[in-house]
Scaffold this motif. Sequence first.
Motif, PDB file in Angstrom:
ATOM      1  N   ILE A 179     -12.299  -0.931  -3.936  1.00  0.00           N
ATOM      2  CA  ILE A 179     -11.146  -0.570  -3.117  1.00  0.00           C
ATOM      3  C   ILE A 179     -10.970   0.943  -3.176  1.00  0.00           C
ATOM      4  CG2 ILE A 179      -9.402  -0.794  -4.951  1.00  0.00           C
ATOM      5  CD1 ILE A 179      -7.693  -2.294  -2.739  1.00  0.00           C
ATOM      6  N   THR A 180     -10.526   1.548  -2.097  1.00  0.00           N
ATOM      7  CA  THR A 180     -10.417   3.008  -2.030  1.00  0.00           C
ATOM      8  C   THR A 180      -8.957   3.445  -2.013  1.00  0.00           C
ATOM      9  OG1 THR A 180     -10.404   3.109   0.389  1.00  0.00           O
ATOM     10  CG2 THR A 180     -12.564   3.093  -0.704  1.00  0.00           C
ATOM     11  N   SER A 181      -8.732   4.669  -2.477  1.00  0.00           N
ATOM     12  CA  SER A 181      -7.371   5.219  -2.438  1.00  0.00           C
ATOM     13  C   SER A 181      -6.924   5.438  -0.998  1.00  0.00           C
ATOM     14  CB  SER A 181      -7.302   6.532  -3.233  1.00  0.00           C
ATOM     15  OG  SER A 181      -8.230   7.474  -2.745  1.00  0.00           O
ATOM     16  N   ASN A 182      -7.892   5.688  -0.089  1.00  0.00           N
ATOM     17  CA  ASN A 182      -7.535   5.859   1.326  1.00  0.00           C
ATOM     18  C   ASN A 182      -6.922   4.586   1.898  1.00  0.00           C
ATOM     19  OD1 ASN A 182      -8.385   8.503   1.488  1.00  0.00           O
ATOM     20  ND2 ASN A 182     -10.430   8.012   2.248  1.00  0.00           N
ATOM     21  N   LEU A 183      -7.476   3.432   1.504  1.00  0.00           N
ATOM     22  CA  LEU A 183      -6.918   2.157   1.964  1.00  0.00           C
ATOM     23  C   LEU A 183      -5.503   1.972   1.418  1.00  0.00           C
ATOM     24  CD1 LEU A 183      -7.088  -0.590   3.354  1.00  0.00           C
ATOM     25  CD2 LEU A 183      -8.188  -1.482   1.277  1.00  0.00           C
ATOM     26  N   ILE A 184      -5.303   2.280   0.145  1.00  0.00           N
ATOM     27  CA  ILE A 184      -3.969   2.158  -0.457  1.00  0.00           C
ATOM     28  C   ILE A 184      -2.989   3.088   0.248  1.00  0.00           C
ATOM     29  CG2 ILE A 184      -2.612   2.386  -2.568  1.00  0.00           C
ATOM     30  CD1 ILE A 184      -4.534   0.050  -2.657  1.00  0.00           C
ATOM     31  N   THR A 185      -3.439   4.280   0.594  1.00  0.00           N
ATOM     32  CA  THR A 185      -2.577   5.236   1.304  1.00  0.00           C
ATOM     33  C   THR A 185      -2.173   4.681   2.670  1.00  0.00           C
ATOM     34  OG1 THR A 185      -3.549   7.147   0.181  1.00  0.00           O
ATOM     35  CG2 THR A 185      -2.443   7.566   2.279  1.00  0.00           C
ATOM     36  N   ARG A 186      -3.133   4.116   3.395  1.00  0.00           N
ATOM     37  CA  ARG A 186      -2.834   3.560   4.722  1.00  0.00           C
ATOM     38  C   ARG A 186      -1.841   2.408   4.613  1.00  0.00           C
ATOM     39  NH1 ARG A 186      -8.482   4.071   5.444  1.00  0.00           N
ATOM     40  NH2 ARG A 186      -8.776   1.804   5.384  1.00  0.00           N
ATOM     41  N   ILE A 187      -2.029   1.566   3.597  1.00  0.00           N
ATOM     42  CA  ILE A 187      -1.111   0.437   3.410  1.00  0.00           C
ATOM     43  C   ILE A 187       0.276   0.934   3.027  1.00  0.00           C
ATOM     44  CG2 ILE A 187      -0.631  -1.632   2.045  1.00  0.00           C
ATOM     45  CD1 ILE A 187      -3.693  -2.005   1.806  1.00  0.00           C
ATOM     46  N   GLN A 188       0.338   1.935   2.133  1.00  0.00           N
ATOM     47  CA  GLN A 188       1.640   2.492   1.756  1.00  0.00           C
ATOM     48  C   GLN A 188       2.361   3.073   2.963  1.00  0.00           C
ATOM     49  OE1 GLN A 188       2.586   4.409  -2.175  1.00  0.00           O
ATOM     50  NE2 GLN A 188       0.404   4.886  -2.076  1.00  0.00           N
ATOM     51  N   ASN A 189       1.620   3.748   3.827  1.00  0.00           N
ATOM     52  CA  ASN A 189       2.237   4.318   5.030  1.00  0.00           C
ATOM     53  C   ASN A 189       2.856   3.227   5.900  1.00  0.00           C
ATOM     54  OD1 ASN A 189       1.837   7.101   4.692  1.00  0.00           O
ATOM     55  ND2 ASN A 189      -0.281   6.981   5.404  1.00  0.00           N
ATOM     56  N   LYS A 190       2.131   2.119   6.052  1.00  0.00           N
ATOM     57  CA  LYS A 190       2.675   1.003   6.824  1.00  0.00           C
ATOM     58  C   LYS A 190       3.905   0.416   6.147  1.00  0.00           C
ATOM     59  CE  LYS A 190      -1.604  -0.540   9.099  1.00  0.00           C
ATOM     60  NZ  LYS A 190      -1.138  -0.416  10.492  1.00  0.00           N
ATOM     61  N   MET A 191       3.855   0.289   4.822  1.00  0.00           N
ATOM     62  CA  MET A 191       4.966  -0.308   4.081  1.00  0.00           C
ATOM     63  C   MET A 191       6.208   0.585   4.127  1.00  0.00           C
ATOM     64  SD  MET A 191       2.852  -1.979   0.883  1.00  0.00           S
ATOM     65  CE  MET A 191       4.196  -2.956   0.175  1.00  0.00           C
ATOM     66  N   ILE A 192       6.009   1.897   4.171  1.00  0.00           N
ATOM     67  CA  ILE A 192       7.139   2.813   4.350  1.00  0.00           C
ATOM     68  C   ILE A 192       7.741   2.629   5.745  1.00  0.00           C
ATOM     69  CG2 ILE A 192       7.740   5.250   4.646  1.00  0.00           C
ATOM     70  CD1 ILE A 192       5.831   5.860   2.310  1.00  0.00           C
ATOM     71  N   THR A 193       6.863   2.508   6.739  1.00  0.00           N
ATOM     72  CA  THR A 193       7.321   2.264   8.109  1.00  0.00           C
ATOM     73  C   THR A 193       8.155   0.994   8.183  1.00  0.00           C
ATOM     74  OG1 THR A 193       5.371   3.372   9.031  1.00  0.00           O
ATOM     75  CG2 THR A 193       6.574   1.881  10.491  1.00  0.00           C
ATOM     76  N   PHE A 194       7.724  -0.037   7.427  1.00  0.00           N
ATOM     77  CA  PHE A 194       8.421  -1.323   7.430  1.00  0.00           C
ATOM     78  C   PHE A 194       9.633  -1.347   6.493  1.00  0.00           C
ATOM     79  CE2 PHE A 194       3.932  -3.179   8.192  1.00  0.00           C
ATOM     80  CZ  PHE A 194       4.047  -2.991   9.557  1.00  0.00           C
ATOM     81  N   ASN A 195       9.922  -0.204   5.840  1.00  0.00           N
ATOM     82  CA  ASN A 195      11.019  -0.123   4.861  1.00  0.00           C
ATOM     83  C   ASN A 195      10.834  -1.064   3.666  1.00  0.00           C
ATOM     84  OD1 ASN A 195      12.456   1.840   6.272  1.00  0.00           O
ATOM     85  ND2 ASN A 195      13.585   0.327   7.465  1.00  0.00           N
TER      86      ASN A 195
END
Length: 286
Positions: free
Chosen positions: A253-269
């Motif tokens: 698993i890559t940190s880039n994937l975690i970053t993309r998921i975190q960005n989505k989760m921030i968008t979703f509050n």
Amino acid sequence: MINLKVGGVPEHFNYPWYITLKNKEYTKHNINLRWQDFHGGTGQMCKALREGTVDIAIVLTEGIIKDIAAGNPSKIVQTYVKSPLIWGIHVAAKSSFKSISDLENATIAISRYGSGSHLMAIVNAYNQGWDISNLKFNVVKDLQGGIDALSNGSADYFMWEHFTTKPYVDNGIFRRIDDCPTPWPCFVIAVRNEILNQNPEAVKNVLNEINETTKDFKKIKGIDVILAERYEQQLEDIKEWLSITEWNDGKPITSNLITRIQNKMITFNVIDEMKNSKGFIKNMYI
């Protein structure tokens, strides 16, 4: 002999673990691996990781990211299932709700706060353009709790994995209004930091064995019939599920994937702030 405890939901995704345990694949590595079913899902497993009652957990990606961000002393060591999870949106069979739009102000049954059923209800609400701050939840612990809550009217809808709940749709307990796929790979493998520090080679051996099994899982003769019988599913449903499910191909698993998921989760509050993505993962192959 190193004693390790692994946990996951008792669903078809985790049948490869059953195969490796049945074949005693881990004993040749001097590992005594024991499986525990978690009917309460990811929220229950995150709690078990925190308390040290399980060492390795096959958890929903969104749930463990949220919990590690909140202090869970564990790391994601790899993706387990890289395809999305299809969440069915269910109401009681005799409910008056007919469409997604009818559910905007309805009460949602969730297994636990921080669980997949909780977080994906938020994702679905965001997708529908609803005010997430107005969502109402009823904690029901597990799938049976969801069945009970919809049956007795203490909740209006319940989100759970499409194929696991299909028999309840077929039997006239649930009616599925729609589906909501995860916008990320659905399952990851998380390990407590203490185990990663004390027994990294044992963790590597466990991962190697499960990856070897998932690699050719779909090629096992009659696997569709085996799964249909074991999980009380219709054969055509299992065939459809197998056709859309992809396990990890051995890549870390890559940190880039975690970053993309975190960005989505921030968008979703779902989470409040971005954390250093490298702090969520441990690459076992470096």
